[in-house]
Design an enzyme around this catalytic site. Structure first.
Site, mmCIF file in Angstrom:
data_model
loop_
_atom_site.group_PDB
_atom_site.id
_atom_site.type_symbol
_atom_site.label_atom_id
_atom_site.label_comp_id
_atom_site.label_asym_id
_atom_site.label_seq_id
_atom_site.Cartn_x
_atom_site.Cartn_y
_atom_site.Cartn_z
ATOM 1 N N GLU A 46 -20.629 13.117 -25.480
ATOM 2 C CA GLU A 46 -20.747 13.911 -26.713
ATOM 3 C C GLU A 46 -19.370 14.265 -27.258
ATOM 4 O O GLU A 46 -19.136 14.202 -28.468
ATOM 5 C CB GLU A 46 -21.560 15.174 -26.417
ATOM 6 C CG GLU A 46 -21.788 16.064 -27.621
ATOM 7 C CD GLU A 46 -20.773 17.179 -27.706
ATOM 8 O OE1 GLU A 46 -20.457 17.612 -28.825
ATOM 9 O OE2 GLU A 46 -20.292 17.605 -26.643
ATOM 10 N N ASP A 50 -18.279 12.830 -30.929
ATOM 11 C CA ASP A 50 -17.913 13.743 -32.007
ATOM 12 C C ASP A 50 -16.670 13.231 -32.733
ATOM 13 O O ASP A 50 -16.605 13.250 -33.966
ATOM 14 C CB ASP A 50 -17.662 15.134 -31.425
ATOM 15 C CG ASP A 50 -17.165 16.121 -32.456
ATOM 16 O OD1 ASP A 50 -17.875 16.391 -33.434
ATOM 17 O OD2 ASP A 50 -16.030 16.640 -32.281
ATOM 18 N N ASP A 119 -26.071 17.292 -30.125
ATOM 19 C CA ASP A 119 -25.223 16.791 -29.036
ATOM 20 C C ASP A 119 -25.643 15.387 -28.620
ATOM 21 O O ASP A 119 -24.798 14.521 -28.348
ATOM 22 C CB ASP A 119 -25.297 17.731 -27.831
ATOM 23 C CG ASP A 119 -24.560 19.032 -28.047
ATOM 24 O OD1 ASP A 119 -23.798 19.133 -29.029
ATOM 25 O OD2 ASP A 119 -24.739 19.953 -27.226
ATOM 26 N N GLU A 122 -24.399 12.696 -30.948
ATOM 27 C CA GLU A 122 -22.983 12.381 -30.720
ATOM 28 C C GLU A 122 -22.773 11.680 -29.385
ATOM 29 O O GLU A 122 -21.907 10.791 -29.273
ATOM 30 C CB GLU A 122 -22.163 13.660 -30.803
ATOM 31 C CG GLU A 122 -22.137 14.251 -32.201
ATOM 32 C CD GLU A 122 -21.402 15.565 -32.290
ATOM 33 O OE1 GLU A 122 -20.986 15.933 -33.402
ATOM 34 O OE2 GLU A 122 -21.225 16.235 -31.245
#
Length: 236
Positions: A46, A50, A119, A122
């Site tokens: 994650e 991101d 989350d 990502e």
């Protein structure tokens, strides 16, 4: 280790087939299911996803809106990568049934939890980046976020921010807001606020709070000056 048909269906919705099947499994594993073993849950993926998402979206925005200012691009980027937007993408991918959750998260509705879904979106992107590289992740992101790039779900400007940027663009001082009048009882007050920009006539806004009245005053001035349309949209 062979994958279940359900994960194969998920890959079809993603538009990407993993070479390393364990990466997708890890991307779907919440910390509550993995225990203390950091490498067995999605958190590191994650973190990576991101950054990959931000870079790809920034590249897409620069290509799509070639006349946009840095400020507009920043607002569009923030809108696209916020958790609610990422959760919507995860929902479109139908990741909920595939999540690996601990008992407590399952009981508390973790499969529909916005933060967890964001989350997971990502983490999947991070897994794709590791498995297939930047171009693979870019292709998935561009497809998943395509409509959101050109049709943001929320206004990109609030009126006060737009008025400040407009004034600064003309080389004028920052707008100021003055209380003109406060009426009504303490439990239901009404405010009249004047938005003032140097060299322009004041715009008066009304509202049940100073914040609302200031926004209405700013919007009125923007509309009067032809910067915004009547519905509050940026002309540009």
């Amino acid at each position: 280790m062979a994958k279940s048909p359900r994960l194969t269906e998920l890959e079809k919705r993603l538009g990407y087939k993993f070479s390393d099947k364990a990466l997708l499994e890890r991307a779907l594993t919440h910390v509550s299911a993995a225990g203390a073993h950091t490498g067995a849950n999605y958190q590191r993926l994650e973190f990576l996803g991101d950054r990959v998402l931000g870079l790809v979206v920034a590249e897409v925005l620069c290509r799509t809106f070639q006349e946009a200012t840095e400020g507009e691009l920043s607002r569009r980027l923030a809108e696209l990568v916020r958790k609610e937007s990422c959760a919507e993408v995860a929902i479109a991918w139908e990741v909920g049934p595939h999540l690996r959750l601990g008992a407590s998260e399952m009981q508390s509705g973790g499969r529909k939890n916005t933060a967890i879904l964001a989350d997971i979106c990502e983490s999947i992107l991070g897994a794709i980046f590791i498995d297939g590289g930047y171009n693979a992740a870019k292709a998935v992101i561009e497809e998943a976020f395509r409509e959101r790039v050109t049709a943001p779900r929320r206004p990109l400007h609030d009126a006060k921010t737009a008025l400040q940027e407009w004034a600064q663009g003309l080389g004028l001082p920052t707008p100021v807001y003055d209380l003109v009048e406060r009426t009504g009882p303490d439990h239901a007050p009404q405010f009249r606020i004047a938005a003032r920009v140097s060299g322009r006539a004041d715009s008066i806004g009304h509202g049940p709070s100073k914040r609302v009245a200031e926004q209405n005053a700013a919007q009125g001035l923007l509309i009067r000056e032809g910067v915004w349309k009547e519905n509050g949209d940026d002309k540009n």
